[in-house]
Design an enzyme around this catalytic site. Structure first.
Site, short mmCIF file in Angstrom:
data_model
loop_
_atom_site.label_atom_id
_atom_site.label_comp_id
_atom_site.label_asym_id
_atom_site.label_seq_id
_atom_site.Cartn_x
_atom_site.Cartn_y
_atom_site.Cartn_z
N HIS A 58 0.73 -1.17 0.18
CA HIS A 58 0.03 0.03 -0.06
C HIS A 58 1.00 1.19 0.10
O HIS A 58 0.69 2.41 -0.99
CB HIS A 58 -1.00 0.11 1.14
CG HIS A 58 -1.65 1.29 1.42
ND1 HIS A 58 -3.01 1.27 1.15
CD2 HIS A 58 -1.21 2.59 2.02
CE1 HIS A 58 -3.48 2.35 1.54
NE2 HIS A 58 -2.37 3.02 1.81
N GLU A 59 1.88 1.35 0.72
CA GLU A 59 2.88 2.31 0.89
C GLU A 59 3.61 2.27 -0.20
O GLU A 59 3.77 3.78 -0.73
CB GLU A 59 3.92 2.47 2.29
CG GLU A 59 2.99 2.21 3.68
CD GLU A 59 2.13 3.44 3.66
OE1 GLU A 59 2.75 4.78 3.42
OE2 GLU A 59 1.17 3.58 4.03
N HIS A 62 1.86 4.64 -2.83
CA HIS A 62 2.10 6.18 -2.80
C HIS A 62 3.48 6.54 -3.19
O HIS A 62 3.38 7.42 -3.87
CB HIS A 62 1.90 6.44 -1.14
CG HIS A 62 0.66 6.34 -0.63
ND1 HIS A 62 -0.45 6.92 -1.01
CD2 HIS A 62 0.29 5.60 0.56
CE1 HIS A 62 -1.46 6.52 -0.19
NE2 HIS A 62 -0.80 5.86 0.77
#
Length: 362
Positions: A58-59, A62
């Site tokens: 998920h990170e 980003h």
């Protein structure tokens, strides 16, 4: 004291774990052992690690989008409540902040939906309840937690993704400062509600209370920055720069430098000649690469970044920061009219000042 450790470096970004993450993992493993012995402890520990692997992906969603817009990402930190990717700066355009904010949840959505499709093809399509609560299988539980992670991240409370989406949308109409004020107030209100819900839940949900506390204080930091005057970024660099720092003579052997900087919190070092005049910039990465290529007898001058631009202490911070970003370096030395190195401006310093509310991006 450093409460986090680097465990990997992926595509130029350090992956770090906080000490509280290790404590949380140990707690869940111990709880699993109490419930079902060694086998259950291993299953529980493995499940937690798989979940945080999903958080890490998920990170990196980003991070990938941030790099698309030219924003560097020094590290990502794993905490018991999730992950935090550190960007060297926030993007200038609201649409860029919006896309960076949604890129992480997009990865989580892909994971959850991908597992759903696999289960649907190989057995029976999960019901809506099974999608949220999970069935008896390991894979189904991972899917359910990713759906919950997706929903949780879209709560419109800064610093969560939903809060940053809200701010970016408001910024398109109201400007960054006013949008931050509104988004942080919404975030603090939701944090209070979440904390009260966790506190008065039967039994009390301590995890929710901790998350609510973190969200409230993170929103407070953002709000404090938004309330600062725009003139704060026009103060002279001399009032902001780091003035307590180490310099390294250009002919110093790398083995000696390694001993000197081992316990230093400084990461970037101005390199000077015998008269104290600037020769270049030396970082811990230069030290590692230099030791690998040249050994401890190599010199700083052979490993450093040369031709480094310098900053004047009289420059407005806004101009100095712009030159730092344009250089592509993690720091720039500040040199006075006599040619002496009197300070250092680094990306880490700027980040810390912003978090402390002393600086604000307009």
């Amino acid at each position: 004291m450093n409460f986090s450790w680097r465990i990997a470096r992926i595509a130029g970004t350090d992956v770090k774990i906080h000490s509280t993450f290790v404590l949380a993992l140990a707690f869940y493993v111990w709880q699993g052992y109490q419930d079902g012995g060694t086998a259950q402890a291993l299953i529980t520990g493995g499940f937690v690690l798989v979940l945080f692997g999903c958080v890490l992906l998920h990170e990196f969603g980003h991070i990938a989008m941030a790099r698309h817009f030219g924003v560097r990402t020094p590290d990502v930190l794993l905490l018991p409540i999730g992950g935090m990717a550190r960007l060297e700066r926030m993007p200038e355009e609201p649409i860029q902040e919006l896309l960076i904010a949604v890129a992480g949840p997009a990865v989580t959505l892909a994971i959850a939906f991908g597992i759903y499709l696999y289960i649907a093809v190989t057995s029976t399509p999960p019901s809506l309840r099974e999608m949220w609560d999970g069935a008896d299988t390991y894979l189904s539980q991972v899917m359910a937690l990713n759906w919950k992670l997706l929903a949780f991240n879209f709560i419109p409370a800064i610093p969560m993704d939903g809060g940053r989406v809200l701010r970016s949308l408001l910024s398109m109409r109201l400007g960054h400062q006013q949008a931050t004020r509104i988004a942080t107030r919404v975030g603090k209100t939701l944090a209070v509600g979440l904390g009260l819900f966790g506190l008065f839940h039967t039994p009390p949900n301590i995890i929710l209370v901790l998350i609510a506390t973190f969200v409230y204080f993170a929103a407070s930091v953002e709000q404090a920055g938004a309330e600062r005057s725009a003139a704060d970024t026009d103060v002279p660099l001399s009032t902001i720069m780091l003035t307590e720092f180490l310099t390294i003579p250009v002919h110093t052997r790398l083995g000696i430098v390694a001993d000197q900087v081992r316990n230093s919190l400084q990461h970037e070092f101005p390199v000077v000649d015998n008269f104290g005049h600037l020769e270049g910039l030396f970082t811990r990465n230069h030290l590692i690469h230099g030791l690998t290529a040249l050994g401890p007898q190599g010199t700083v001058g052979e490993s450093m970044a040369s031709g480094v631009p310098s900053l004047s202490p009289e420059l407005p911070f806004r101009s100095a920061f712009g030159q730092l970003q344009a250089s592509g370096l993690p720091a720039l030395p500040v040199v006075n009219g006599a040619g002496a190195v009197v300070g250092v401006l680094s990306l880490d310093l700027v980040r810390d000042l912003m978090l402390a509310g002393r600086l604000r991006r307009n």
